[in-house]
Scaffold this motif. Structure first.
Motif, PDB file in Angstrom:
ATOM      1  N   UNK A   1       0.840  -1.202   0.000  1.00 41.67           N
ATOM      2  CA  UNK A   1       0.000   0.000   0.000  1.00 41.67           C
ATOM      3  C   UNK A   1       0.875   1.252   0.000  1.00 41.67           C
ATOM      4  N   UNK A   2       1.922   1.255   0.831  1.00 38.16           N
ATOM      5  CA  UNK A   2       2.814   2.411   0.868  1.00 38.16           C
ATOM      6  C   UNK A   2       3.519   2.616  -0.464  1.00 38.16           C
ATOM      7  N   UNK A   3       3.960   1.530  -1.080  1.00 34.44           N
ATOM      8  CA  UNK A   3       4.604   1.636  -2.396  1.00 34.44           C
ATOM      9  C   UNK A   3       3.648   2.227  -3.423  1.00 34.44           C
ATOM     10  N   UNK A   4       2.403   1.773  -3.413  1.00 33.84           N
ATOM     11  CA  UNK A   4       1.420   2.269  -4.381  1.00 33.84           C
ATOM     12  C   UNK A   4       1.076   3.738  -4.137  1.00 33.84           C
ATOM     13  N   UNK A   5       1.012   4.154  -2.887  1.00 36.91           N
ATOM     14  CA  UNK A   5       0.727   5.565  -2.589  1.00 36.91           C
ATOM     15  C   UNK A   5       1.802   6.473  -3.182  1.00 36.91           C
TER      16      UNK A   5
ATOM     17  N   UNK B   1       3.077  13.442 -10.741  1.00 35.03           N
ATOM     18  CA  UNK B   1       4.077  14.483 -10.933  1.00 35.03           C
ATOM     19  C   UNK B   1       4.732  14.383 -12.303  1.00 35.03           C
ATOM     20  N   UNK B   2       4.787  13.182 -12.868  1.00 30.69           N
ATOM     21  CA  UNK B   2       5.324  12.993 -14.213  1.00 30.69           C
ATOM     22  C   UNK B   2       4.323  13.373 -15.295  1.00 30.69           C
ATOM     23  N   UNK B   3       3.087  13.687 -14.906  1.00 28.89           N
ATOM     24  CA  UNK B   3       2.066  14.019 -15.883  1.00 28.89           C
ATOM     25  C   UNK B   3       1.259  12.822 -16.337  1.00 28.89           C
ATOM     26  N   UNK B   4       1.461  11.661 -15.714  1.00 31.84           N
ATOM     27  CA  UNK B   4       0.704  10.461 -16.068  1.00 31.84           C
ATOM     28  C   UNK B   4      -0.524  10.340 -15.170  1.00 31.84           C
ATOM     29  N   UNK B   5      -1.514   9.623 -15.658  1.00 32.20           N
ATOM     30  CA  UNK B   5      -2.708   9.328 -14.865  1.00 32.20           C
ATOM     31  C   UNK B   5      -2.742   7.819 -14.626  1.00 32.20           C
ATOM     32  N   UNK B   6      -2.600   7.356 -13.368  1.00 24.47           N
ATOM     33  CA  UNK B   6      -2.616   5.909 -13.083  1.00 24.47           C
ATOM     34  C   UNK B   6      -3.945   5.267 -13.485  1.00 24.47           C
ATOM     35  N   UNK B   7      -3.874   3.998 -13.866  1.00 25.70           N
ATOM     36  CA  UNK B   7      -5.068   3.267 -14.253  1.00 25.70           C
ATOM     37  C   UNK B   7      -5.983   3.059 -13.044  1.00 25.70           C
ATOM     38  N   UNK B   8      -7.263   2.897 -13.332  1.00 31.46           N
ATOM     39  CA  UNK B   8      -8.235   2.705 -12.248  1.00 31.46           C
ATOM     40  C   UNK B   8      -7.988   1.404 -11.496  1.00 31.46           C
ATOM     41  N   UNK B   9      -7.424   0.402 -12.177  1.00 32.99           N
ATOM     42  CA  UNK B   9      -7.181  -0.892 -11.527  1.00 32.99           C
ATOM     43  C   UNK B   9      -6.169  -0.787 -10.390  1.00 32.99           C
ATOM     44  N   UNK B  10      -5.307   0.241 -10.429  1.00 29.17           N
ATOM     45  CA  UNK B  10      -4.329   0.419  -9.343  1.00 29.17           C
ATOM     46  C   UNK B  10      -5.040   0.642  -8.014  1.00 29.17           C
TER      47      UNK B  10
ATOM     48  N   UNK C   1      -8.100  -5.482  -1.100  1.00 33.50           N
ATOM     49  CA  UNK C   1      -7.625  -5.100   0.213  1.00 33.50           C
ATOM     50  C   UNK C   1      -6.996  -3.727   0.291  1.00 33.50           C
ATOM     51  N   UNK C   2      -6.950  -2.994  -0.812  1.00 30.00           N
ATOM     52  CA  UNK C   2      -6.304  -1.678  -0.830  1.00 30.00           C
ATOM     53  C   UNK C   2      -7.270  -0.548  -1.160  1.00 30.00           C
ATOM     54  N   UNK C   3      -8.542  -0.863  -1.443  1.00 36.09           N
ATOM     55  CA  UNK C   3      -9.471   0.171  -1.909  1.00 36.09           C
ATOM     56  C   UNK C   3      -9.619   1.294  -0.886  1.00 36.09           C
TER      57      UNK C   3
ATOM     58  N   UNK D   1      -6.099   8.943  -2.527  1.00 36.98           N
ATOM     59  CA  UNK D   1      -5.253   9.133  -3.707  1.00 36.98           C
ATOM     60  C   UNK D   1      -6.060   8.956  -4.992  1.00 36.98           C
ATOM     61  N   UNK D   2      -7.113   8.159  -4.928  1.00 34.66           N
ATOM     62  CA  UNK D   2      -8.002   8.019  -6.081  1.00 34.66           C
ATOM     63  C   UNK D   2      -8.741   9.331  -6.354  1.00 34.66           C
ATOM     64  N   UNK D   3      -9.262   9.954  -5.305  1.00 36.92           N
ATOM     65  CA  UNK D   3      -9.949  11.235  -5.480  1.00 36.92           C
ATOM     66  C   UNK D   3      -8.968  12.328  -5.902  1.00 36.92           C
ATOM     67  N   UNK D   4      -7.756  12.267  -5.389  1.00 35.51           N
ATOM     68  CA  UNK D   4      -6.737  13.233  -5.804  1.00 35.51           C
ATOM     69  C   UNK D   4      -6.400  13.064  -7.289  1.00 35.51           C
ATOM     70  N   UNK D   5      -6.326  11.827  -7.738  1.00 42.78           N
ATOM     71  CA  UNK D   5      -6.043  11.568  -9.155  1.00 42.78           C
ATOM     72  C   UNK D   5      -7.159  12.108 -10.036  1.00 42.78           C
ATOM     73  N   UNK D   6      -8.406  11.956  -9.602  1.00 43.60           N
ATOM     74  CA  UNK D   6      -9.525  12.501 -10.372  1.00 43.60           C
ATOM     75  C   UNK D   6      -9.432  14.017 -10.501  1.00 43.60           C
ATOM     76  N   UNK D   7      -9.035  14.689  -9.414  1.00 43.36           N
ATOM     77  CA  UNK D   7      -8.910  16.147  -9.457  1.00 43.36           C
ATOM     78  C   UNK D   7      -7.807  16.573 -10.418  1.00 43.36           C
ATOM     79  N   UNK D   8      -6.689  15.845 -10.410  1.00 44.57           N
ATOM     80  CA  UNK D   8      -5.587  16.171 -11.327  1.00 44.57           C
ATOM     81  C   UNK D   8      -5.990  15.873 -12.767  1.00 44.57           C
ATOM     82  N   UNK D   9      -6.707  14.776 -12.976  1.00 46.08           N
ATOM     83  CA  UNK D   9      -7.121  14.406 -14.341  1.00 46.08           C
ATOM     84  C   UNK D   9      -8.063  15.443 -14.942  1.00 46.08           C
TER      85      UNK D   9
END
Length: 485
Positions: free
Chosen positions: A278-282, A290-299, A304-306, A312-320
């Motif tokens: 979980x820490x690695x994925x965060x 920061x690289x300008x990529x958008x992680x896939x939804x499956x990440x 057990x990690x949802x 971070x999922x909601x943060x990704x949506x805001x950046x997207x």
């Protein structure tokens, strides 16, 4: 006579059932004999197997069992026996029951091997940490480290690496991690001089963790760059090293290398080490943003990690979307979580990416738009939003983020017509990066292959014994707790 025979026949099944289920103390005695055999034959793999079996028994350890085991393997009245017994609470009833059971089985045999003594320290230390007696665990671990400094035996290295970890862990639990930094550096130097590569791996990771705990990233990078390099012996230590390396690279703005290290650490980590993954994925999600990529939804939907990855999922949506106001609200909403994960400073860096993404969406949607409307759509809250929008647009044009021109006289942003992306080299570069990733993974898998020596010469019986040991090893690795992570 017939009654006696009948009573004997009736009593035999109960004895067979009781003997079929060995007690925890009996398991510990078997582990001690395994360590003794490995010490005499100098087979490190036997001692490594004994340590794995101990981790499997960790939740079954009680004060009475450990006390009886210490009486079994250590000489009563010796210095080690007196020190370790002082940490174990006395329980007379349980001691009488265990002593009665063991005396019926066999008479105690005393072992004077250093490996056995070090193993007893590890056993008591595990018990103290599980009982949340952290101050006593600190004292016990410090005593074991003093003993280890005077032992130069390769058969002790496996147990010593575990003791190093719990030595640092006990001080971390009490908030005194800075106290042992000098001692860890001295132990790392000793392990290097003794060519104890497993100890070097463990101590290097403990030192990196120590530095990163206090945000000393420069010192951590200096130590990492100057430490001797060798082939990794422990997958767990290698995963932990990749995670720390990814964190250092992220702080140093080397996002590409950080992303590779973090994703590799998450991929190589055991399935049971859920907290570590979980820490690695965060951190990997933040680095990809920061690289300008958008992680896939499956990440974010991994089993057990949802719940843990929800912020971070909601943060990704805001950046997207590129919505600065939504990004601000999410950062405030989950501020406590981000501070706990130590990613708050990285999320502050994301503000520029959110603005750039929103500006890119505007340039695609409008062929010409005024700077006042740009400031309104980006939701810039400042004293002079038009001037801020102008500087943001000009910087994005200079960096190549958008293909547009700026009309200063009329206050417009004029977007250029988008061409066919397939007429450029971008698809070819993306395809090449994917091929390179697959080839790199294949090469790593080939390098990780291990074959036992002289397998073509061994007999069928030895082959069956080796395969059985490999199956047991795989089973214990799969069942091993993620307490080290």
């Amino acid at each position: 006579m017939t009654q006696d025979l009948e009573m004997k026949d009736r009593s035999t099944p109960s004895n067979s059932v009781s003997s079929a289920v060995p007690s925890t103390l009996q398991h510990l005695k078997e582990i001690a004999s395994l360590i003794e055999t490995g010490s005499y034959s100098k087979e490190v793999r036997r001692i490594a197997r004994a340590v794995r079996l101990t981790i499997a028994l960790r939740r079954k350890l009680t004060a009475s069992v450990i006390s009886s085991f210490l009486d079994y393997v250590l000489t009563t009245g010796s210095e080690a026996h007196a020190k370790l017994s002082a940490y174990i609470p006395k329980d007379e009833d349980h001691e009488m029951e265990v002593d009665a059971a063991t005396s019926a089985i066999q008479t105690p045999a005393k072992h004077l091997l250093p490996e056995i003594e070090i193993y007893c320290y590890l056993l008591v230390l595990l018990f103290l940490i599980d009982q949340k007696r952290y101050n006593e665990a600190k004292a016990c671990s410090s005593a074991s480290i003093v003993l280890l400094k005077n032992l130069n035996r390769r058969t002790v290295d496996v147990i010593a690496s575990r003791l190093y970890f719990y030595y640092s862990y006990s001080y971390e639990l009490t908030g005194d991690l800075a106290e042992i930094r000098g001692n860890l550096l001295a132990l790392h130097r000793i392990a290097t001089l003794r060519h104890d590569e497993l100890g070097q791996e463990t101590l290097l990771n403990l030192l990196l963790r120590n530095y990163l705990h206090y945000n000393l990233y420069d010192q951590a990078e200096k130590l990492r760059s100057k430490a001797p390099r060798f082939e990794a012996h422990s997958n767990q230590q290698f995963c932990r090293y990749l995670f720390y390396l990814g964190k250092i690279r992220t702080i140093q703005l080397e996002y590409t290398d950080a992303k590779e290290s973090l994703l590799q650490a998450a991929r190589k980590a055991p399935v049971a080490a859920r907290g570590f993954r979980i820490q690695c994925n965060k951190w990997a999600v933040i680095v990809r943003l920061l690289l300008g990529e958008i992680p896939e939804r499956t990440v974010f939907m991994q089993r057990g990690m949802e719940k843990a990855l929800r912020p971070y999922f909601e943060l990704t949506n805001a950046v997207r979307i590129g919505d600065l106001e939504l990004f601000r609200n999410i950062a405030d909403k989950f501020a406590t979580t981000f501070s706990t994960d130590r990613t708050h400073n990285l999320i502050v860096r994301l503000r520029h990416n959110v603005i750039r993404t929103g500006l890119r969406n505007i340039s695609i949607s409008y062929s010409r738009i005024s700077l006042a409307d740009v400031a309104k759509k980006l939701r810039l809250n400042s004293a002079n939003p038009v001037a801020d929008a102008e500087s943001i647009v000009s910087k994005a044009i200079r960096d190549g983020a958008i293909d547009a021109t700026l009309d200063h006289a009329n206050g417009w942003m004029v977007s250029k017509e988008t061409g066919d992306i397939y007429s450029t080299n971008e698809p070819q570069l993306a395809f090449n990066s994917r091929i390179a990733f697959c080839l790199n993974m294949h090469n790593e898998a080939v390098r990780a292959l291990r074959f036992p020596p002289n397998t073509h010469k061994e007999s069928a019986e030895k082959r069956r014994e080796r395969q059985q040991q490999e199956q047991e090893l795989a089973k214990h690795i799969a069942e091993e707790d993620d307490d080290e992570f």
